[in-house]
Motif scaffolding. Structure first.
Motif, PDB file in Angstrom:
ATOM      1  N   ALA A 168      -1.490  -4.146   9.319  1.00 36.40           N
ATOM      2  CA  ALA A 168      -0.502  -3.431   8.510  1.00 36.40           C
ATOM      3  C   ALA A 168       0.895  -3.879   8.920  1.00 36.40           C
ATOM      4  O   ALA A 168       1.169  -4.088  10.103  1.00 36.40           O
TER       5      ALA A 168
ATOM      6  N   ARG B 218      -7.458  -7.731   9.214  1.00 35.08           N
ATOM      7  CA  ARG B 218      -6.495  -7.098   8.322  1.00 35.08           C
ATOM      8  C   ARG B 218      -5.509  -6.303   9.181  1.00 35.08           C
ATOM      9  O   ARG B 218      -5.918  -5.492  10.020  1.00 35.08           O
TER      10      ARG B 218
ATOM     11  N   ALA C  16      -4.322  11.731   9.123  1.00 37.89           N
ATOM     12  CA  ALA C  16      -5.570  11.402   8.431  1.00 37.89           C
ATOM     13  C   ALA C  16      -6.756  11.711   9.338  1.00 37.89           C
ATOM     14  O   ALA C  16      -6.613  11.862  10.553  1.00 37.89           O
TER      15      ALA C  16
ATOM     16  N   TYR D 294      -4.531  -2.171  11.417  1.00 41.09           N
ATOM     17  CA  TYR D 294      -4.750  -1.503  10.136  1.00 41.09           C
ATOM     18  C   TYR D 294      -5.928  -0.544  10.265  1.00 41.09           C
ATOM     19  O   TYR D 294      -7.079  -0.968  10.381  1.00 41.09           O
TER      20      TYR D 294
ATOM     21  N   ILE E 144       0.814  -1.222   0.000  1.00 39.02           N
ATOM     22  CA  ILE E 144       0.000   0.000   0.000  1.00 39.02           C
ATOM     23  C   ILE E 144       0.846   1.271   0.000  1.00 39.02           C
ATOM     24  O   ILE E 144       0.350   2.350  -0.307  1.00 39.02           O
TER      25      ILE E 144
ATOM     26  N   THR F 131     -10.368  10.147  10.435  1.00 42.81           N
ATOM     27  CA  THR F 131     -11.175   8.922  10.399  1.00 42.81           C
ATOM     28  C   THR F 131     -12.627   9.270  10.093  1.00 42.81           C
ATOM     29  O   THR F 131     -13.038  10.437  10.137  1.00 42.81           O
ATOM     30  N   ASP F 132     -13.426   8.244   9.814  1.00 45.47           N
ATOM     31  CA  ASP F 132     -14.848   8.466   9.529  1.00 45.47           C
ATOM     32  C   ASP F 132     -15.562   9.060  10.737  1.00 45.47           C
ATOM     33  O   ASP F 132     -16.593   9.727  10.585  1.00 45.47           O
TER      34      ASP F 132
ATOM     35  N   THR G 277      -7.765   3.117   8.725  1.00 49.91           N
ATOM     36  CA  THR G 277      -7.825   3.928   7.511  1.00 49.91           C
ATOM     37  C   THR G 277      -8.478   5.277   7.806  1.00 49.91           C
ATOM     38  O   THR G 277      -9.223   5.433   8.780  1.00 49.91           O
ATOM     39  N   GLY G 278      -8.185   6.227   6.955  1.00 48.11           N
ATOM     40  CA  GLY G 278      -8.774   7.552   7.055  1.00 48.11           C
ATOM     41  C   GLY G 278      -8.452   8.326   5.792  1.00 48.11           C
ATOM     42  O   GLY G 278      -7.675   7.873   4.950  1.00 48.11           O
ATOM     43  N   ARG G 279      -9.030   9.484   5.682  1.00 44.80           N
ATOM     44  CA  ARG G 279      -8.777  10.335   4.518  1.00 44.80           C
ATOM     45  C   ARG G 279      -7.597  11.265   4.810  1.00 44.80           C
ATOM     46  O   ARG G 279      -7.528  11.846   5.900  1.00 44.80           O
ATOM     47  N   LYS G 280      -6.702  11.378   3.859  1.00 48.08           N
ATOM     48  CA  LYS G 280      -5.548  12.270   4.024  1.00 48.08           C
ATOM     49  C   LYS G 280      -6.033  13.646   4.437  1.00 48.08           C
ATOM     50  O   LYS G 280      -6.978  14.189   3.853  1.00 48.08           O
TER      51      LYS G 280
ATOM     52  N   THR H   8      -0.446  -4.687   3.734  1.00 47.53           N
ATOM     53  CA  THR H   8      -1.513  -5.218   4.576  1.00 47.53           C
ATOM     54  C   THR H   8      -1.524  -6.733   4.397  1.00 47.53           C
ATOM     55  O   THR H   8      -1.105  -7.251   3.352  1.00 47.53           O
TER      56      THR H   8
END
Length: 473
Positions: free
Chosen positions: A88, A86, A232, A182, A69, A234-235, A184-187, A79
């Motif tokens: 990292a 999942r 990042a 692992y 990734i 997160t949601d 995730t988020g938006r930059k 990942t």
């Protein structure tokens, strides 16, 4: 130069990143260019990194679930599936140690050559920077260390719903592989980063500064690489931190010195500012304090005359004005400068009107680390008054005693011509001493305490005696 460093490989990419935070060595325009070196190394550079995964985790992971990734100058990120989840994996580039050691030998060999073209002050900084760089890159290659720091920072923010740090899988991690939760988020700088989340860009910018200040000045261990790729959203609107390879611990003494530095800036106290810079090893203890003080007074005057003051502006002004003195930026301070400049840049991308220094000041006041400006002024005024009152109370008595001794002839200033013959005005000595005291009083007006008052009083008394004696003769 930036492109050449990128082509030369991992060690030189890191050198560029370090130089981007060394305004004592390179001018701001070079620092800006080197600051764009964000681990831009192709994924296929060097040997196959999955070999490291096989050697370290062959019995733990299903190799077929491995997916790349991200790639960097020192490591790659994958990942993989592990126990139904999942995870990292940060994997060190294979064969990296001999390459780094070779490049460091090249750097060591270049130092004498570069130093021969540098000024004495620059030589001091270059030699120290070379030593600091080796320590920094060896820390980044140690994934065990990175894992320990991640766990510690995660524990420090365990009850804080503003920020999230991935958990570390200790049983899967080693010096060459770091296994993490692992997430995730938006930059953070993406256009859609704040869509459908209950936080505004300004609120997130403020949160970033507060979180980093808490890490550094309260907890004493901090993430030192807050560029947009490592931050990042997160949601759920939380701040997500990645990549703790560039991180540092601050001893309590360093934390206190940094707070002292900011307190001195708030109060415009040049003497305390010099003390703080010496305590932080930025300036040598034997530096000429009076000359440095004059330079720092100019720095403060220059900054006060501007409508907007930023962290980068303070660092640029300070290092530019101190270039005539032997000063260095130690690793701790260098990483703090990096956090400030990179962090301020990210916050200004989120909110162009963001006031970095105002947020820092508010945090320090709320934490009780410094007093508010009003409290500081009141405390300083009271301290000066308390120290000056005894001296002021004794002035009338001392002045009366001095005049009494002058009247009785017990206090006499004698001057003799060089050739031993008496000539000219025999009472001129009173006027000379009075004039010297007037000069001294004018200099003392710049001091915080009113020493000029008694000095000026004595000067007036001596001048009166001169006039009386001259008329009498």
């Amino acid at each position: 130069m930036r492109d050449t460093m990128l082509e030369l490989g991992p060690a030189f990419v890191k050198i560029g990143q370090v130089l981007s935070t060394r305004p004592d060595i390179v001018p701001p325009i070079y620092a800006d260019a080197f600051g764009t070196l964000q681990d831009e190394v192709p994924e296929d550079a060097g040997e196959d990194p999955t070999r490291i995964v096989d050697e370290e985790l062959d019995d733990e992971l299903d190799r077929s679930t491995l997916e790349p990734i991200a790639g960097g100058s020192l490591a790659y990120v994958y990942t993989a599936q592990y126990q139904g989840e999942r995870i990292a994996l940060k994997v060190r580039r294979p064969g990296l140690e001999p390459v780094i050691e070779r490049d460091l030998q090249v750097v060591r060999g270049l130092i004498p050559l570069i130093s021969s073209f540098a000024t004495e002050r620059q030589q001091y900084s270059i030699e120290n920077a070379a030593d600091d760089f080796e320590d920094i890159i060896s820390d980044e290659l140690d994934f065990d260390r990175e894992g320990r720091i991640m766990r510690e920072i995660r524990e420090n923010f365990a009850d804080d719903d503003r920020v999230v740090i991935p958990a570390v899988y200790e049983t899967l991690s080693s010096e060459r592989v770091l296994a993490m939760e692992y997430l995730t988020g938006r930059k953070i700088t993406d256009d859609d980063a704040f869509d459908d989340v209950d936080v505004t860009p300004h609120e997130m910018a403020t949160r970033i500064i507060n979180v980093y200040l808490e890490m550094g000045l309260v907890d004493g261990v901090f993430h030192a690489d807050p560029h947009p790729g490592n931050l990042a959203v997160t949601d759920g609107g939380r701040l997500l931190l990645f990549d703790f390879g560039m991180s540092e611990r601050l001893p309590a003494t360093i934390q206190e010195d940094i707070i002292g530095l900011y307190r001195a800036l708030v109060r415009r106290d040049v003497d305390d500012l010099v003390d703080a810079l010496i305590a932080l090893d930025v300036l040598e203890p034997h530096v000429n304090r009076s000359e440095v003080s004059r330079v720092l007074e100019l720095v403060i005057e220059n900054l006060e005359g501007r409508s907007e003051v930023t962290w980068r502006m303070i660092i640029t002004e300070l290092t530019t004005m101190l270039r005539d003195f032997p000063f260095r930026i130690p690793p701790n301070v260098m990483l703090l400068i990096r956090v400030g400049t990179v962090g301020e840049g990210v916050c200004r991308q989120l909110d162009p009107e963001f006031d970095f220094l105002a947020v820092v000041r508010s945090f320090l006041v709320e934490q009780g680390l410094i007093e508010s400006e009003l409290d500081a002024i009141i405390e300083e005024t009271w301290t000066d008054a308390r120290q000056s009152l005894p001296a002021l109370a004794r002035i009338p008595d001392r002045f009366d005693r001095t005049l009494y001794r002058l009247e009785r002839g017990e206090l006499v200033v004698r001057t003799e011509p060089v050739d031993g013959r008496r000539a000219g005005d025999p009472h001129l000595g009173y006027a000379v001493v009075a004039g010297a005291l007037v000069v001294a009083a004018s200099i003392l007006t710049f001091h915080a305490r009113p020493y000029e008052v008694p000095v000026l009083a004595v000067a007036v008394a001596l001048f009166v005696v001169y006039l009386v004696r001259r008329r009498g003769s």
